[in-house]
Design an enzyme around this catalytic site. Structure first.
Site, short mmCIF file in Angstrom:
data_model
loop_
_atom_site.label_atom_id
_atom_site.label_comp_id
_atom_site.label_asym_id
_atom_site.label_seq_id
_atom_site.Cartn_x
_atom_site.Cartn_y
_atom_site.Cartn_z
N HIS A 9 0.83 -1.21 0.00
CA HIS A 9 0.00 0.00 0.00
C HIS A 9 0.86 1.26 0.00
CE1 HIS A 9 0.82 1.02 4.20
NE2 HIS A 9 0.61 -0.26 4.49
N GLU A 80 -1.93 -7.30 8.13
CA GLU A 80 -0.57 -7.09 8.62
C GLU A 80 -0.37 -7.84 9.93
OE1 GLU A 80 2.42 -6.93 8.18
OE2 GLU A 80 2.93 -4.85 7.75
#
Length: 193
Positions: A9, A80
């Protein structure tokens, strides 16, 4: 042969500061959005056999800006690493109370052991290969540590092998094959304004 494209990202306020960000759901900075636009220009509408994204806003936003929001499927395995009590803190801040602390070597109190993240990565790899078939390409939009661990597992290293692979925001990496051997075909391609 099949390929797995790893897309980290774009920049967030916390990635810019170096703060560990897992379950805190924050958006991209303006610069992060620019990087996602640069990814879109590079990919130019490339067709993937499948596109998977982390459920977190920063990954989904990058995926959408890059042009794949309508086809992306959320994969919980791409979340994550859960940093537990270290969420939102930089390594420098953590080392005030825990000298020489390393996310790769020390216990993640109230968080996720690195081996567990490796198991999640193995699941993502299996789903990606199934979606790619013999010669398709799959895109994964996610975060630095999970993608580093996934790449390590791809080439047969333990999850801690991800410590050897730096990964910038808004970057693109490609995992593939050389004959039957899993290889890293390109790593950490960053796009500049």
């Amino acid at each position: 042969m099949a390929e797995v494209w790893l897309i980290r990202h774009g920049e967030t306020e916390w990635s810019l500061s170096g703060a560990h960000t897992s379950r805190t759901d924050i958006s991209l900075t303006d610069h992060g959005r620019v990087r996602a636009e640069e990814l879109k220009a590079y990919l130019k509408g490339k067709k993937f056999a499948a596109v998977f994204t982390s459920p977190m806003q920063r990954a989904r936003e990058t995926c959408k800006i890059a042009g794949y929001g309508d086809v992306a499927v959320i994969d919980e395995g791409l979340r994550e690493w859960d940093y537990g009590i270290f969420e939102g803190k930089t390594t420098k801040e953590i080392r005030v109370d825990h000298p020489n602390w390393s996310v790769w070597k020390d216990e993640i109190v109230d968080g996720e052991p690195v081996e567990h993240v490796g198991e999640r990565a193995d699941g993502v790899i299996a789903r990606s290969l199934a979606a790619a078939g013999a010669d398709g390409q799959v895109a994964l939009f996610a975060h630095a540590h999970i993608l580093r661990i996934l790449a390590a597992r791809w080439i047969g290293l333990p999850a801690t092998g991800g410590s050897l692979l730096a990964l910038g925001t808004g970057s693109l990496s490609v995992l593939g094959f050389e004959r039957e051997t899993h290889v890293i075909k390109s790593w950490n391609r960053e796009f500049e304004e």
